[in-house]
Design a protein around this motif. Structure first.
Motif, mmCIF file in Angstrom:
data_model
loop_
_atom_site.group_PDB
_atom_site.id
_atom_site.type_symbol
_atom_site.label_atom_id
_atom_site.label_comp_id
_atom_site.label_asym_id
_atom_site.label_seq_id
_atom_site.Cartn_x
_atom_site.Cartn_y
_atom_site.Cartn_z
ATOM 1 N N PHE A 1 32.894 -36.074 -12.106
ATOM 2 C CA PHE A 1 34.025 -36.720 -12.780
ATOM 3 C C PHE A 1 35.181 -35.738 -12.950
ATOM 4 O O PHE A 1 36.353 -36.105 -12.809
ATOM 5 C CB PHE A 1 33.555 -37.245 -14.134
ATOM 6 C CG PHE A 1 34.556 -38.109 -14.844
ATOM 7 C CD1 PHE A 1 35.057 -39.257 -14.250
ATOM 8 C CD2 PHE A 1 34.996 -37.783 -16.120
ATOM 9 C CE1 PHE A 1 35.966 -40.070 -14.912
ATOM 10 C CE2 PHE A 1 35.910 -38.586 -16.796
ATOM 11 C CZ PHE A 1 36.392 -39.730 -16.176
ATOM 12 N N GLY A 2 34.863 -34.485 -13.229
ATOM 13 C CA GLY A 2 35.899 -33.479 -13.426
ATOM 14 C C GLY A 2 36.672 -33.177 -12.156
ATOM 15 O O GLY A 2 37.896 -32.993 -12.202
ATOM 16 N N LEU A 3 35.987 -33.117 -11.021
ATOM 17 C CA LEU A 3 36.677 -32.837 -9.766
ATOM 18 C C LEU A 3 37.657 -33.965 -9.432
ATOM 19 O O LEU A 3 38.820 -33.711 -9.079
ATOM 20 C CB LEU A 3 35.667 -32.670 -8.633
ATOM 21 C CG LEU A 3 36.260 -32.436 -7.241
ATOM 22 C CD1 LEU A 3 37.146 -31.202 -7.212
ATOM 23 C CD2 LEU A 3 35.143 -32.321 -6.199
ATOM 24 N N ALA A 4 37.189 -35.207 -9.545
ATOM 25 C CA ALA A 4 38.081 -36.341 -9.271
ATOM 26 C C ALA A 4 39.268 -36.342 -10.229
ATOM 27 O O ALA A 4 40.413 -36.604 -9.828
ATOM 28 C CB ALA A 4 37.300 -37.646 -9.382
ATOM 29 N N SER A 5 39.014 -36.018 -11.495
ATOM 30 C CA SER A 5 40.082 -36.030 -12.496
ATOM 31 C C SER A 5 41.076 -34.896 -12.264
ATOM 32 O O SER A 5 42.285 -35.088 -12.401
ATOM 33 C CB SER A 5 39.475 -35.913 -13.896
ATOM 34 O OG SER A 5 38.579 -36.966 -14.146
ATOM 35 N N ALA B 1 39.310 -25.762 -8.536
ATOM 36 C CA ALA B 1 38.386 -24.812 -7.902
ATOM 37 C C ALA B 1 37.043 -24.771 -8.631
ATOM 38 O O ALA B 1 35.975 -24.788 -8.003
ATOM 39 C CB ALA B 1 39.019 -23.422 -7.871
ATOM 40 N N LEU B 2 37.086 -24.731 -9.961
ATOM 41 C CA LEU B 2 35.841 -24.643 -10.725
ATOM 42 C C LEU B 2 35.004 -25.909 -10.573
ATOM 43 O O LEU B 2 33.780 -25.833 -10.347
ATOM 44 C CB LEU B 2 36.154 -24.403 -12.198
ATOM 45 C CG LEU B 2 34.928 -24.331 -13.123
ATOM 46 C CD1 LEU B 2 34.021 -23.171 -12.739
ATOM 47 C CD2 LEU B 2 35.362 -24.193 -14.580
ATOM 48 N N PHE B 3 35.628 -27.067 -10.674
ATOM 49 C CA PHE B 3 34.865 -28.306 -10.544
ATOM 50 C C PHE B 3 34.364 -28.506 -9.117
ATOM 51 O O PHE B 3 33.268 -29.043 -8.909
ATOM 52 C CB PHE B 3 35.713 -29.501 -10.984
ATOM 53 C CG PHE B 3 35.834 -29.642 -12.472
ATOM 54 C CD1 PHE B 3 34.705 -29.777 -13.264
ATOM 55 C CD2 PHE B 3 37.072 -29.651 -13.084
ATOM 56 C CE1 PHE B 3 34.809 -29.902 -14.645
ATOM 57 C CE2 PHE B 3 37.187 -29.781 -14.459
ATOM 58 C CZ PHE B 3 36.049 -29.902 -15.245
ATOM 59 N N ALA B 4 35.148 -28.095 -8.125
ATOM 60 C CA ALA B 4 34.689 -28.204 -6.737
ATOM 61 C C ALA B 4 33.462 -27.331 -6.514
ATOM 62 O O ALA B 4 32.479 -27.751 -5.869
ATOM 63 C CB ALA B 4 35.814 -27.816 -5.779
#
Length: 525
Positions: free
Chosen positions: A229-233, A405-408
């Motif tokens: 969810f964080g990466l998409a957001s 970068a972190l969520f990816a």
């Protein structure tokens, strides 16, 4: 009477402090509730008890944050009548409408649904409770929508017109107020930032559990949801932030020029200043490192449209002040003679600029007596704090790319089921917890500080919106708010830390398990 600058400054400081503090809670509520909805959807589809327990645990932290957001939001609204009485009188018919709708529809809807969310686990079916959770998520976004419609109108006042009979701004088209392009751009950008913050909250606390070998299966599942969810957001924030920037360049040109420290209009397409040191005294930017074309593409979506510089905008403002003075004079004539046809014609031709004439009231009682030097001074006052905007925007953007970068990386580790293998990664995820709050506050600084000296862009200068108070009275209310909000901050931190340290096992939602993985029971059901 010339306005007391100390009263204006203290009133601004009080509202800024309370707004920034309130916004510590809003984005976490916006983001965390959608993560709860996702987790509960998995629970309903799979029937696995672990997902229900995840919803219940993160729901406890959501509830604490929600309560603090309500407490700080209600007290913040008191200031409209206490410190900003003339603002409330002048634009209350327009600004108050979306706030009233938010209170009557979204706020009470949230209050009802959150009660069912916590008390309904044994009183509703799985599907019924899931519907409640999704409705709660929608209600929080609906609440944010109406608040940002009101705020967006302050940034770009459409659908309203000054009424000389009532001496107030009145709504002419509620549809224009609701579908204000600035408000819509701010809404999607703000809620996406909230999704990032909620995801980081879950990711960081789950990383803390993995660092200590606690609630491992629980933490891994939570991190997987947060990473996805964080990466998409985070990607959405960048895209929607670009749209918000375009809206600014169309409707708040001085704010855009200040963000870029663009003192003079550049030949299109304008370059983006990656680094520089803005110098207000000389109106130049030292050691500037520029990327060609980028700002022109972001700000105008074209290769041939210029972005006006600060100096050019100041000159335009001087012309608007001259036009506004004609409207101001006609308005005073109509107050004495409502049937004066000539004054009505003059006001109709120049009323869109009357707010610029009101800039002069910061320096003199009667704007009609302004000299060219006074007009220049008023025009220069429309330049916001360029260094603050320049750096706040760049740090915000830098943090945005860091979150991607972190969520990816987190998403990749989750897909490989290797979330707990690298302690440096878990520590990085934990230490990143406060960064989305920093980015969110920087975003509000850019949005609100950037439109100064306007309370309502081009309509009402901030200095005119304050109540008739003494500086001593404002100091007393400011001290009261600081004490109250500090007490709430201490309570919130203590509760959040206490329940996060307890964890799902400490709250009876998760069995205590040994650190040795070989001794842990299966926790799927």
């Amino acid at each position: 009477m010339i306005l007391d600058p100390e009263v204006v400054g203290l009133s601004r400081l009080q509202f800024a402090l309370t707004a920034l503090y309130h916004f510590l809670f809003v984005p976490l509520t916006l983001g965390l509730v959608w993560i709860l909805a996702i987790m509960e959807s998995v629970y309903v589809m799979t029937g696995r008890e672990v997902w229900k327990r995840m919803v219940q645990f993160w729901g406890v932290l959501f509830g604490i944050n929600f309560a603090m957001g309500v407490a700080t939001g209600i007290t913040m609204e008191f200031q409209f009548g206490m410190n900003w009485a003339y603002y409330s009188h002048y634009v209350g018919d327009v600004f108050g409408t979306p706030l009233a709708i938010e209170g009557l529809m979204a706020f009470f809807l949230e209050g009802t649904l959150i009660g069912v969310f916590f008390m309904g686990w044994t009183r509703t079916t799985r599907l019924q409770h899931l519907v409640v959770t999704w409705l709660l998520a929608l209600a929080t976004s609906l609440s944010a929508l109406w608040i940002l419609v009101a705020n967006g109108w302050m940034q770009y006042p459409v659908g309203a017109k000054f009424n000389v009979d009532s001496m107030r701004m009145e709504v002419t088209s509620f549809a224009d107020v609701l579908f204000n392009p600035v408000a819509q751009a701010k809404f999607v950008h703000t809620v996406s930032a909230g999704y990032v913050l909620g995801s980081m909250f879950v990711l960081s606390i789950s990383a803390w559990y993995l660092l200590r070998g606690r609630n491992v299966d629980f933490a891994k599942r939570s991190m997987t949801v947060a990473a996805s969810f964080g990466l998409a957001s985070a990607l959405s924030v960048v895209v929607l932030g670009d749209e918000s920037g375009y809206a600014i360049s169309e409707n708040q040109k001085m704010k855009m020029a200040a963000i870029e420290a663009m003192w003079e209009t550049e030949p299109p397409p304008a370059s983006f200043t990656l680094f520089g040191i803005p110098d207000v005294a000389t109106r130049s930017t030292h050691f500037a490192v520029r990327i060609p074309w980028v700002m022109g593409l972001i700000g105008t979506r074209s290769l041939d449209k210029p972005i006006p510089g600060i100096a050019n905008l100041v000159e335009d403002t001087k012309g608007k002040i001259d036009s506004g003075l004609k409207a101001y004079d006609a308005m005073l004539v109509l107050r004495e003679d409502k049937h004066n046809a000539q004054a009505k014609a003059i006001l109709a031709a120049h009323d869109q600029d009357m707010g610029y004439a009101l800039l002069l009231k910061r320096f003199m009682d009667d704007p009609r007596k302004a000299t060219p030097a006074d007009i220049q001074k008023a025009a220069d006052s429309t330049i916001p704090n360029v260094p603050v905007l320049f750096w706040a925007f760049r740090f915000m953007v830098l943090l945005g790319f860091y979150f991607i970068a972190l969520f990816a990386y987190s998403f990749w580790r989750a897909s490989k089921r290797r979330l707990d293998e690298k302690r440096w990664y878990l520590k990085l995820a934990l230490w990143s917890l406060p960064l989305p709050w920093v980015a969110a506050e920087l975003g509000w600084i850019v949005a609100e500080y950037g439109r100064q000296p306007w309370a309502i862009e081009g309509i009402l200068p901030t200095a005119l919106g304050v109540s008739s108070l003494t500086s001593t009275q404002v100091w007393i209310s400011l001290a009261g708010f600081v004490l109250f909000y500090t007490a709430l901050a201490v309570i919130d931190v203590l509760l959040m830390v206490r329940y996060a340290r307890k964890g799902p096992d400490g709250l009876g939602l998760w069995p205590q398990v040994p650190r040795d993985p070989s001794l842990r029971p299966a926790l799927e059901d």
